[in-house]
Design a protein around this motif. Structure first.
Motif, PDB file in Angstrom:
ATOM      1  N   HIS A 262      42.507  49.863  43.511  1.00  0.00           N
ATOM      2  CA  HIS A 262      42.288  48.415  43.460  1.00  0.00           C
ATOM      3  C   HIS A 262      40.836  48.097  43.104  1.00  0.00           C
ATOM      4  CE1 HIS A 262      42.743  44.196  44.206  1.00  0.00           C
ATOM      5  NE2 HIS A 262      41.862  44.207  45.192  1.00  0.00           N
ATOM      6  N   ASP A 263      40.650  47.335  42.056  1.00  0.00           N
ATOM      7  CA  ASP A 263      39.327  46.916  41.597  1.00  0.00           C
ATOM      8  C   ASP A 263      39.313  45.392  41.545  1.00  0.00           C
ATOM      9  OD1 ASP A 263      36.965  46.320  40.314  1.00  0.00           O
ATOM     10  OD2 ASP A 263      37.474  47.312  38.425  1.00  0.00           O
ATOM     11  N   ASN A 264      38.636  44.770  42.487  1.00  0.00           N
ATOM     12  CA  ASN A 264      38.636  43.315  42.572  1.00  0.00           C
ATOM     13  C   ASN A 264      37.434  42.679  41.870  1.00  0.00           C
ATOM     14  OD1 ASN A 264      40.010  40.970  43.536  1.00  0.00           O
ATOM     15  ND2 ASN A 264      38.388  40.671  45.048  1.00  0.00           N
ATOM     16  N   SER A 265      36.744  43.451  41.049  1.00  0.00           N
ATOM     17  CA  SER A 265      35.587  42.906  40.350  1.00  0.00           C
ATOM     18  C   SER A 265      36.029  42.010  39.187  1.00  0.00           C
ATOM     19  CB  SER A 265      34.705  44.034  39.820  1.00  0.00           C
ATOM     20  OG  SER A 265      35.403  44.803  38.851  1.00  0.00           O
ATOM     21  N   LYS A 266      35.122  41.184  38.702  1.00  0.00           N
ATOM     22  CA  LYS A 266      35.395  40.322  37.561  1.00  0.00           C
ATOM     23  C   LYS A 266      35.724  41.186  36.344  1.00  0.00           C
ATOM     24  CE  LYS A 266      33.606  36.076  35.451  1.00  0.00           C
ATOM     25  NZ  LYS A 266      32.444  35.146  35.384  1.00  0.00           N
ATOM     26  N   TYR A 267      36.692  40.750  35.563  1.00  0.00           N
ATOM     27  CA  TYR A 267      37.170  41.449  34.366  1.00  0.00           C
ATOM     28  C   TYR A 267      37.865  42.773  34.693  1.00  0.00           C
ATOM     29  CZ  TYR A 267      33.596  38.231  32.593  1.00  0.00           C
ATOM     30  OH  TYR A 267      32.814  37.129  32.350  1.00  0.00           O
ATOM     31  N   SER A 268      38.273  42.951  35.927  1.00  0.00           N
ATOM     32  CA  SER A 268      38.951  44.182  36.317  1.00  0.00           C
ATOM     33  C   SER A 268      40.159  44.450  35.430  1.00  0.00           C
ATOM     34  CB  SER A 268      39.419  44.070  37.775  1.00  0.00           C
ATOM     35  OG  SER A 268      40.324  45.102  38.095  1.00  0.00           O
ATOM     36  N   MET A 269      40.348  45.710  35.100  1.00  0.00           N
ATOM     37  CA  MET A 269      41.522  46.122  34.337  1.00  0.00           C
ATOM     38  C   MET A 269      42.681  46.542  35.235  1.00  0.00           C
ATOM     39  SD  MET A 269      41.164  45.788  31.049  1.00  0.00           S
ATOM     40  CE  MET A 269      42.239  46.963  30.207  1.00  0.00           C
ATOM     41  N   ALA A 290      53.405  44.671  55.304  1.00  0.00           N
ATOM     42  CA  ALA A 290      52.802  44.666  53.970  1.00  0.00           C
ATOM     43  C   ALA A 290      51.837  43.494  53.816  1.00  0.00           C
ATOM     44  CB  ALA A 290      53.884  44.609  52.899  1.00  0.00           C
ATOM     45  N   ALA A 291      52.226  42.337  54.332  1.00  0.00           N
ATOM     46  CA  ALA A 291      51.348  41.167  54.259  1.00  0.00           C
ATOM     47  C   ALA A 291      50.067  41.401  55.047  1.00  0.00           C
ATOM     48  CB  ALA A 291      52.080  39.934  54.768  1.00  0.00           C
ATOM     49  N   GLU A 292      50.193  41.989  56.223  1.00  0.00           N
ATOM     50  CA  GLU A 292      49.000  42.265  57.036  1.00  0.00           C
ATOM     51  C   GLU A 292      48.075  43.253  56.336  1.00  0.00           C
ATOM     52  OE1 GLU A 292      50.688  43.601  60.695  1.00  0.00           O
ATOM     53  OE2 GLU A 292      51.035  41.559  61.471  1.00  0.00           O
ATOM     54  N   LEU A 293      48.663  44.265  55.700  1.00  0.00           N
ATOM     55  CA  LEU A 293      47.856  45.254  54.988  1.00  0.00           C
ATOM     56  C   LEU A 293      47.153  44.624  53.783  1.00  0.00           C
ATOM     57  CD1 LEU A 293      46.885  48.115  54.400  1.00  0.00           C
ATOM     58  CD2 LEU A 293      49.088  48.545  53.256  1.00  0.00           C
ATOM     59  N   ALA A 294      47.884  43.863  53.000  1.00  0.00           N
ATOM     60  CA  ALA A 294      47.292  43.240  51.804  1.00  0.00           C
ATOM     61  C   ALA A 294      46.106  42.361  52.174  1.00  0.00           C
ATOM     62  CB  ALA A 294      48.344  42.429  51.058  1.00  0.00           C
ATOM     63  N   GLY A 299      41.758  40.312  47.247  1.00  0.00           N
ATOM     64  CA  GLY A 299      42.327  40.361  45.904  1.00  0.00           C
ATOM     65  C   GLY A 299      43.650  41.068  45.792  1.00  0.00           C
ATOM     66  N   VAL A 300      44.145  41.689  46.875  1.00  0.00           N
ATOM     67  CA  VAL A 300      45.470  42.322  46.842  1.00  0.00           C
ATOM     68  C   VAL A 300      46.504  41.248  47.144  1.00  0.00           C
ATOM     69  CG1 VAL A 300      46.993  44.033  47.903  1.00  0.00           C
ATOM     70  CG2 VAL A 300      44.571  44.574  47.516  1.00  0.00           C
ATOM     71  N   ARG A 301      47.386  40.995  46.177  1.00  0.00           N
ATOM     72  CA  ARG A 301      48.358  39.916  46.309  1.00  0.00           C
ATOM     73  C   ARG A 301      49.735  40.466  46.662  1.00  0.00           C
ATOM     74  NH1 ARG A 301      46.436  35.142  44.698  1.00  0.00           N
ATOM     75  NH2 ARG A 301      48.418  34.252  44.025  1.00  0.00           N
ATOM     76  N   LEU A 302      50.640  39.541  47.007  1.00  0.00           N
ATOM     77  CA  LEU A 302      51.980  39.885  47.480  1.00  0.00           C
ATOM     78  C   LEU A 302      53.033  39.320  46.539  1.00  0.00           C
ATOM     79  CD1 LEU A 302      51.276  39.023  51.200  1.00  0.00           C
ATOM     80  CD2 LEU A 302      51.797  41.322  50.352  1.00  0.00           C
ATOM     81  N   LEU A 440      48.596  35.724  39.305  1.00  0.00           N
ATOM     82  CA  LEU A 440      47.939  37.002  39.590  1.00  0.00           C
ATOM     83  C   LEU A 440      46.565  36.836  40.216  1.00  0.00           C
ATOM     84  CD1 LEU A 440      48.900  39.061  36.403  1.00  0.00           C
ATOM     85  CD2 LEU A 440      50.115  38.872  38.578  1.00  0.00           C
ATOM     86  N   GLY A 441      46.180  35.591  40.483  1.00  0.00           N
ATOM     87  CA  GLY A 441      44.901  35.350  41.133  1.00  0.00           C
ATOM     88  C   GLY A 441      43.711  35.542  40.223  1.00  0.00           C
ATOM     89  N   ARG A 442      43.907  35.316  38.902  1.00  0.00           N
ATOM     90  CA  ARG A 442      42.839  35.564  37.946  1.00  0.00           C
ATOM     91  C   ARG A 442      42.242  34.250  37.443  1.00  0.00           C
ATOM     92  NH1 ARG A 442      42.665  41.334  36.547  1.00  0.00           N
ATOM     93  NH2 ARG A 442      40.779  40.653  35.472  1.00  0.00           N
ATOM     94  N   SER A 443      40.917  34.148  37.518  1.00  0.00           N
ATOM     95  CA  SER A 443      40.204  33.015  36.935  1.00  0.00           C
ATOM     96  C   SER A 443      39.314  33.455  35.789  1.00  0.00           C
ATOM     97  CB  SER A 443      39.351  32.319  37.997  1.00  0.00           C
ATOM     98  OG  SER A 443      38.411  33.230  38.553  1.00  0.00           O
ATOM     99  N   ASP A 444      39.385  34.752  35.437  1.00  0.00           N
ATOM    100  CA  ASP A 444      38.532  35.302  34.383  1.00  0.00           C
ATOM    101  C   ASP A 444      39.281  35.595  33.098  1.00  0.00           C
ATOM    102  OD1 ASP A 444      40.036  37.296  35.554  1.00  0.00           O
ATOM    103  OD2 ASP A 444      38.397  38.753  35.704  1.00  0.00           O
TER     104      ASP A 444
END
Length: 529
Positions: A262-269, A290-294, A299-302, A440-444
């Motif tokens: 998991h890479d939550n940095s901007k422009y992550s691939m 799973a929700a508690e773990l995420a 940045g880890v979505r469900l 997907l939670g992306r603003s970039d």
């Protein structure tokens, strides 16, 4: 050591090791990623622990391939017939141009107005007779299913699944890798630059790492989700027990994948998601865990399936005593880090709930029609303020993976009751790009504007499909897409992945040959229909 998996030994000795693989942190000089992470990890407690961890991490990295390098040069794309920006003003630029530095857009405007500082580049591409738009975002897929197309052709959802489970039980690592690469190639050639995948079946030696390897090799921006099935037939679920997992093992694997990839940095691939398969294949305990773990990892979505058809609704009421909306409350999936596939059967109260809780939907029209599930009320959902993106769904229920064609169908389906203004071509393109990015939670990603990731595609307009539509080539992308749905150019993360209609990152004929061989083997386990 015996036969115990190394990651389990590590958990017994020292607990989980928290490691992030963010491309932005990596030194540019050659350092093995495992060595880099080991150097930066301060939680190892012993030399033995470090050795076990190192061997496990090296195996994980080998299996998942290596990250593609971020381009360091500059790219100027100019003379574009029509440039659809999808920015907040909805700008469409005739004779447009885009300047890219590395993997980020630096400037967008008219070719005749390119500033001096952006007039030269390492690579210059001229695109007359093209319409250029941000790359589309696919928010629901089961890539492995393109090995089993055109099966159970008259089956409803539950019967269709029960026909396929026995064949999928024979999947192996290389099958999943090959299928994922095939599915990604199909998506890229239809104009997709970012995709999720929901792999929920793990027989034999299959791991999610296999799809990550495919994504890294082909060059697509990837949001893999670690799915699971744990509620087998013997416990009242739909799938056979043989394709289900123990929930404790599932959670260990979910955490490993987050830590490793998991890479939550901007422009992550690559950003990870967690995705227990559905209410009829997992227990409430796994949904809650799973929700508690995420939510321990930014940045880890469900993601999961919900309210797909009447069978789905009936199962929820019979098993849990509630409709889908109340079910989400019970398992803690009513927060804005969740998005759901299908949602054809939501009632009015559930639509309000989706708006109030900030929940997203992946609309999959082809699959819903193919399986007779229904038509998601996209117009109503949008009017209610619910975010909607698009998904091709698995290629065993679509049975294609063409995101532009999916967008066309989504547009026209909302008009079936007579409201021809329900969803315009431009609204549909916005769903296919901006709606997906938000899921997907992306603003970039999702705009052609300075500061956004350099993800964009070009379609030719000098072909038969666009003949007679030159006055509105943006609308023609949706209205005229059959025959026009193969990209001429695709740039993902600043890298030219498709040029002159040819995919540059793999040998397509060789992939098709290998895919068909593996498909024949898996389909040989199907019962005669």
């Amino acid at each position: 050591v015996g036969h115990t998996p190394l990651f389990k030994i590590r958990s017994k000795v020292s607990g989980r090791v928290s490691v992030r693989k963010e491309e932005s942190r990596r030194p540019k000089h050659a350092v093995h990623p495992v060595a880099f992470d080991l150097h930066h990890n301060l939680q190892l407690r012993s030399a033995f622990d470090a050795l076990v961890w190192l061997l496990d991490r090296m195996g994980a990295n080998e299996r998942a391939g290596t990250m593609r390098p971020v381009p360091e040069g500059t790219l100027l794309v100019k003379d574009i017939q029509m440039l659809l920006t999808l920015n907040s003003s909805g700008d469409e630029v005739c004779e447009g141009a885009i300047y890219v530095k590395g993997n980020v857009i630096s400037w967008v405007g008219k070719t005749s107005e390119i500033p001096a500082e952006f007039s030269k580049a390492d690579t210059v591409v001229s695109l007359p007779d093209r319409v250029v738009m941000p790359g589309m975002v696919n928010t629901h897929h089961h890539m492995v299913q393109c090995l089993t197309r055109c099966v159970a052709q008259e089956g409803l959802l539950f019967g269709w699944l029960q026909t396929l489970y026995p064949a999928w039980a024979h999947l192996k690592s290389e099958d999943v890798y090959t299928a994922a690469k095939t599915a990604m190639a199909e998506l890229i050639m239809s104009g997709c630059t970012t995709t999720s995948d929901h792999l929920y079946i793990y027989p034999n030696d299959v791991k999610l790492d296999d799809t990550i390897r495919a994504a890294r090799e082909i060059g697509i921006r990837f949001h893999p989700t670690r799915g699971a099935m744990s509620l087998g037939e013997s416990s009242g679920g739909l799938p056979p027990d043989s394709v289900c997992e123990q929930e404790a093992d599932v959670l260990v694997e979910m955490e490993r994948l987050i830590n490793d990839f998991h890479d939550n940095s901007k422009y992550s691939m690559l950003k990870m998601g967690l995705a227990p398969c559905s209410p009829f294949t997992v227990t409430n305990d796994l949904m809650i865990a799973a929700a508690e773990l995420a939510r321990k990892h930014e940045g880890v979505r469900l993601h999961t399936h919900l309210a797909e058809n009447q069978e789905d609704i009936d199962f929820s009421i019979k098993t849990y005593g509630v409709r889908p909306g109340e079910y989400l409350k019970q398992v803690g999936w009513d927060q804005d880090d969740c998005w759901f596939a299908h949602c054809c059967m939501l009632d009015e109260a559930e639509r309000r709930q989706f708006h109030d809780c900030g929940l997203g939907i992946a609309h999959c029209p082809s699959s819903n029609l193919r399986l007779g599930s229904g038509i998601a009320p996209v117009k109503q959902l949008l009017d209610d303020g619910v975010n909607v993106g698009l998904g091709v769904d698995g290629s065993a229920s679509n049975d294609a993976g063409n995101l532009l064609s999916e967008a066309r169908l989504a547009c026209f389906l909302q008009r079936y009751q007579g409201d021809v203004a329900a969803l315009s071509a431009r609204d549909t393109l916005r769903l296919a790009v901006k709606g997906g990015a938000k899921n997907l939670g992306r603003s970039d990603i999702g705009e052609l504007a300075p500061g956004f990731a350099a993800d964009f595609v070009a379609f030719r307009t000098d072909n038969l499909a666009f003949a007679g539509a030159q006055h509105d080539v943006v609308c023609a992308l949706i209205f005229c897409s059959p025959g026009a749905d193969q990209v001429d150019l695709s740039v993902i993360n600043g890298e030219v992945v498709v040029r002159d209609g040819k995919l540059l990152t793999l040998d397509v004929p060789a992939l098709i040959k290998e895919h068909n061989k593996r498909s024949a083997h898996i389909c040989s386990f199907l019962k005669p229909q």
